[in-house]
Design a protein around this motif. Structure first.
Motif, PDB file in Angstrom:
ATOM      1  N   LYS A  23      25.946  33.573  17.359  1.00 42.44           N
ATOM      2  CA  LYS A  23      24.497  33.415  17.294  1.00 42.44           C
ATOM      3  C   LYS A  23      23.852  34.552  16.505  1.00 42.44           C
ATOM      4  CE  LYS A  23      24.037  30.828  21.635  1.00 42.44           C
ATOM      5  NZ  LYS A  23      23.458  30.814  23.010  1.00 42.44           N
ATOM      6  N   VAL A  24      24.310  35.769  16.776  1.00 44.47           N
ATOM      7  CA  VAL A  24      23.761  36.934  16.060  1.00 44.47           C
ATOM      8  C   VAL A  24      24.079  36.836  14.569  1.00 44.47           C
ATOM      9  CG1 VAL A  24      23.871  39.443  15.819  1.00 44.47           C
ATOM     10  CG2 VAL A  24      23.886  38.412  18.100  1.00 44.47           C
ATOM     11  N   LEU A  25      25.332  36.508  14.262  1.00 41.00           N
ATOM     12  CA  LEU A  25      25.740  36.411  12.859  1.00 41.00           C
ATOM     13  C   LEU A  25      25.037  35.268  12.138  1.00 41.00           C
ATOM     14  CD1 LEU A  25      29.588  37.088  13.133  1.00 41.00           C
ATOM     15  CD2 LEU A  25      27.835  38.610  12.206  1.00 41.00           C
ATOM     16  N   SER A  26      24.776  34.174  12.855  1.00 42.10           N
ATOM     17  CA  SER A  26      24.095  33.038  12.224  1.00 42.10           C
ATOM     18  C   SER A  26      22.691  33.432  11.771  1.00 42.10           C
ATOM     19  CB  SER A  26      24.033  31.854  13.188  1.00 42.10           C
ATOM     20  OG  SER A  26      23.202  32.146  14.309  1.00 42.10           O
ATOM     21  N   PHE A  29      23.122  35.957   8.687  1.00 40.34           N
ATOM     22  CA  PHE A  29      23.519  35.320   7.435  1.00 40.34           C
ATOM     23  C   PHE A  29      22.479  34.314   6.941  1.00 40.34           C
ATOM     24  CE2 PHE A  29      27.936  36.494   8.845  1.00 40.34           C
ATOM     25  CZ  PHE A  29      28.105  37.467   7.866  1.00 40.34           C
ATOM     26  N   SER A  30      21.753  33.696   7.854  1.00 35.90           N
ATOM     27  CA  SER A  30      20.671  32.801   7.430  1.00 35.90           C
ATOM     28  C   SER A  30      19.572  33.590   6.715  1.00 35.90           C
ATOM     29  CB  SER A  30      20.090  32.060   8.633  1.00 35.90           C
ATOM     30  OG  SER A  30      21.044  31.221   9.229  1.00 35.90           O
ATOM     31  N   LEU A  31      19.188  34.738   7.305  1.00 34.91           N
ATOM     32  CA  LEU A  31      18.185  35.599   6.662  1.00 34.91           C
ATOM     33  C   LEU A  31      18.714  36.136   5.335  1.00 34.91           C
ATOM     34  CD1 LEU A  31      16.851  37.621   9.741  1.00 34.91           C
ATOM     35  CD2 LEU A  31      15.670  35.807   8.487  1.00 34.91           C
ATOM     36  N   SER A  32      19.982  36.504   5.324  1.00 33.27           N
ATOM     37  CA  SER A  32      20.592  37.013   4.092  1.00 33.27           C
ATOM     38  C   SER A  32      20.561  35.958   2.993  1.00 33.27           C
ATOM     39  CB  SER A  32      22.035  37.448   4.365  1.00 33.27           C
ATOM     40  OG  SER A  32      22.701  37.771   3.166  1.00 33.27           O
ATOM     41  N   SER A  76      27.890  30.253   1.619  1.00 31.03           N
ATOM     42  CA  SER A  76      27.022  30.315   2.796  1.00 31.03           C
ATOM     43  C   SER A  76      26.864  28.977   3.487  1.00 31.03           C
ATOM     44  CB  SER A  76      25.635  30.857   2.398  1.00 31.03           C
ATOM     45  OG  SER A  76      25.742  32.180   1.917  1.00 31.03           O
ATOM     46  N   HIS A  77      27.014  27.873   2.760  1.00 34.03           N
ATOM     47  CA  HIS A  77      26.816  26.548   3.350  1.00 34.03           C
ATOM     48  C   HIS A  77      27.712  26.351   4.570  1.00 34.03           C
ATOM     49  CE1 HIS A  77      26.309  22.244   3.790  1.00 34.03           C
ATOM     50  NE2 HIS A  77      27.604  22.064   3.591  1.00 34.03           N
ATOM     51  N   TYR A  78      29.022  26.510   4.385  1.00 30.60           N
ATOM     52  CA  TYR A  78      29.949  26.298   5.497  1.00 30.60           C
ATOM     53  C   TYR A  78      29.948  27.464   6.466  1.00 30.60           C
ATOM     54  CZ  TYR A  78      31.914  22.059   3.497  1.00 30.60           C
ATOM     55  OH  TYR A  78      32.073  20.787   3.027  1.00 30.60           O
ATOM     56  N   LEU A  79      29.701  28.681   5.965  1.00 30.18           N
ATOM     57  CA  LEU A  79      29.662  29.847   6.847  1.00 30.18           C
ATOM     58  C   LEU A  79      28.546  29.708   7.878  1.00 30.18           C
ATOM     59  CD1 LEU A  79      30.437  32.712   7.696  1.00 30.18           C
ATOM     60  CD2 LEU A  79      29.012  33.574   5.820  1.00 30.18           C
ATOM     61  N   ILE A  80      27.333  29.392   7.417  1.00 25.03           N
ATOM     62  CA  ILE A  80      26.190  29.274   8.319  1.00 25.03           C
ATOM     63  C   ILE A  80      26.305  28.026   9.197  1.00 25.03           C
ATOM     64  CG2 ILE A  80      23.676  29.007   8.420  1.00 25.03           C
ATOM     65  CD1 ILE A  80      23.524  30.645   5.844  1.00 25.03           C
ATOM     66  N   SER A  81      26.806  26.934   8.628  1.00 26.75           N
ATOM     67  CA  SER A  81      26.985  25.717   9.429  1.00 26.75           C
ATOM     68  C   SER A  81      27.962  25.941  10.574  1.00 26.75           C
ATOM     69  CB  SER A  81      27.495  24.573   8.538  1.00 26.75           C
ATOM     70  OG  SER A  81      26.543  24.228   7.562  1.00 26.75           O
ATOM     71  N   GLY A  82      29.025  26.678  10.281  1.00 30.95           N
ATOM     72  CA  GLY A  82      29.999  26.965  11.328  1.00 30.95           C
ATOM     73  C   GLY A  82      29.431  27.832  12.431  1.00 30.95           C
ATOM     74  N   LEU A  83      28.597  28.800  12.057  1.00 28.69           N
ATOM     75  CA  LEU A  83      28.016  29.703  13.052  1.00 28.69           C
ATOM     76  C   LEU A  83      26.908  29.031  13.855  1.00 28.69           C
ATOM     77  CD1 LEU A  83      27.828  32.937  10.858  1.00 28.69           C
ATOM     78  CD2 LEU A  83      29.361  32.553  12.796  1.00 28.69           C
ATOM     79  N   LEU A  84      26.089  28.221  13.188  1.00 27.13           N
ATOM     80  CA  LEU A  84      24.946  27.607  13.855  1.00 27.13           C
ATOM     81  C   LEU A  84      25.329  26.377  14.673  1.00 27.13           C
ATOM     82  CD1 LEU A  84      22.014  27.749  11.266  1.00 27.13           C
ATOM     83  CD2 LEU A  84      22.106  28.869  13.490  1.00 27.13           C
ATOM     84  N   PHE A  85      26.130  25.497  14.065  1.00 21.88           N
ATOM     85  CA  PHE A  85      26.389  24.189  14.671  1.00 21.88           C
ATOM     86  C   PHE A  85      27.841  24.005  15.107  1.00 21.88           C
ATOM     87  CE2 PHE A  85      23.230  23.680  11.179  1.00 21.88           C
ATOM     88  CZ  PHE A  85      22.108  23.576  11.984  1.00 21.88           C
ATOM     89  N   ASP A 173      42.547  30.995   8.634  1.00 19.91           N
ATOM     90  CA  ASP A 173      41.981  32.178   9.290  1.00 19.91           C
ATOM     91  C   ASP A 173      41.015  32.880   8.344  1.00 19.91           C
ATOM     92  OD1 ASP A 173      41.468  34.186  11.060  1.00 19.91           O
ATOM     93  OD2 ASP A 173      43.358  35.255  10.749  1.00 19.91           O
ATOM     94  N   HIS A 174      39.927  32.182   8.054  1.00 18.36           N
ATOM     95  CA  HIS A 174      38.915  32.702   7.135  1.00 18.36           C
ATOM     96  C   HIS A 174      37.647  31.891   7.336  1.00 18.36           C
ATOM     97  CE1 HIS A 174      37.450  34.620   3.388  1.00 18.36           C
ATOM     98  NE2 HIS A 174      38.472  35.439   3.552  1.00 18.36           N
ATOM     99  N   PHE A 175      36.560  32.293   6.636  1.00 18.52           N
ATOM    100  CA  PHE A 175      35.322  31.523   6.748  1.00 18.52           C
ATOM    101  C   PHE A 175      35.083  30.637   5.534  1.00 18.52           C
ATOM    102  CE2 PHE A 175      34.270  35.694   4.988  1.00 18.52           C
ATOM    103  CZ  PHE A 175      33.578  35.361   3.841  1.00 18.52           C
ATOM    104  N   SER A 176      36.017  30.665   4.557  1.00 18.70           N
ATOM    105  CA  SER A 176      35.905  29.799   3.384  1.00 18.70           C
ATOM    106  C   SER A 176      37.306  29.483   2.882  1.00 18.70           C
ATOM    107  CB  SER A 176      35.091  30.479   2.280  1.00 18.70           C
ATOM    108  OG  SER A 176      35.791  31.593   1.751  1.00 18.70           O
TER     109      SER A 176
END
Length: 305
Positions: A23-26, A29-32, A76-85, A173-176
């Protein structure tokens, strides 16, 4: 070439498995991402509409800002989607597309930074011939060449991986989707492919980085022939360029100029040059550039006040 595998999708583990940390990272990274897109598009718009920013340097800067928007969006598309949803899965074809686009925009940026260094070299070391050497059509060609270089680099990366057999594990084992995390899942010997990745990625980054250091060294050495005001302006501009170059190339060399191995610090390094660097570039170029800052102020007054 059809991929020889039984894998139809991959699972991206992301940066953490802790829900609170996600939640914190989402939010971070969304603001970023908002700052990245807003800051870089502001540079593109300012350069496009401001007559005072008609020099080749700003033409290339607008091109770099556009690349940063596209490059950050791919990651960021998949990174933020993974963190948020909690969207952790990605289809095989989408993974390959993300890999291609990431290296396409990243490779194009590598070559564009070299073009920008050449532009500063001509402007500072050959000021009397600058307008002739850096004509409009030359600038257009010099902007197109990095896109071609990035495309060829990305094609080589994708073609070296796409036909390999993925027949078992599908957890990345990565975010992309990137080369080394994917090579770890291939169920065949990848030693030769790993060398090709190091040559096509790490070696290119290392050579371009060395050329950039040499070019800026020559530029800084030639400043002794300029006036005090000229030195100040040249140092400010070159300082911005060198900062961006170091932020981009040092992590890139660490990630790709090595054998095909994965290290715990890889995710943090990847976040730095795929997420943070595109966000910092507008700040680096605008805060140290009075012409850009004044043009943005004039644009704000004209359009909104």
């Amino acid at each position: 070439m059809e991929p020889r595998n039984n894998v139809t999708y991959f699972v991206l583990l992301g940066l953490t498995q802790n829900p609170k940390e996600e939640k914190v990272l989402s939010v971070m990274f969304s603001l970023s991402y908002i700052l990245t897109v807003g800051g870089n598009l502001l540079i593109v718009v300012t350069v496009t509409v401001s007559k005072s920013l008609g020099s080749p340097m700003y033409f290339f800067l607008a091109g770099l800002s556009f690349m940063d928007v596209m490059y950050a969006s791919v990651i960021s598309h998949y990174l933020i989607s993974g963190l948020l949803f909690g969207q952790k899965t990605i289809t095989f074809q989408a993974c390959m597309m993300q890999l291609f686009m990431e290296h396409f925009f990243g490779g194009s940026e590598v070559f564009l930074l070299l073009v920008m260094a050449y532009d500063r070299y001509v402007a500072i070391c050959k000021p009397l011939h600058y307008q002739i050497i850096m004509s409009h059509w030359v600038c257009v060609v010099l902007l197109i060449v990095p896109w071609i270089g990035g495309f060829l680099h990305s094609v080589i990366q994708l073609s070296s991986l796409y036909g390999l057999p993925f027949c078992g594990p599908n957890v990345i084992d990565h975010f992309s989707c990137d080369m080394y995390p994917l090579l770890k899942l291939v169920c065949s010997d990848t030693y030769v492919i790993g060398l090709l990745v190091a040559l096509n990625g790490g070696l290119i980054c290392s050579i371009v980085f060395l050329l950039l250091l040499i070019s800026y060294g020559v530029i800084l050495h030639s400043l002794k022939n300029l006036s005090q005001e000229g030195k100040r302006k040249a140092l400010s501009t070159c300082g911005s360029h060198i900062t961006v170059v170091v932020f981009f190339f040092v992590p890139c060399i660490f990630m790709y100029a090595r054998p095909a191995r994965n290290f715990p610090i890889d995710k943090s390094v990847s976040v730095f040059y795929t997420v943070l660097t595109p966000m910092l570039n507008p700040l680096i170029y605008t805060l140290r550039n009075s012409e850009m800052t004044n043009a943005m102020k004039q644009l704000w007054r004209r359009k909104f006040i």
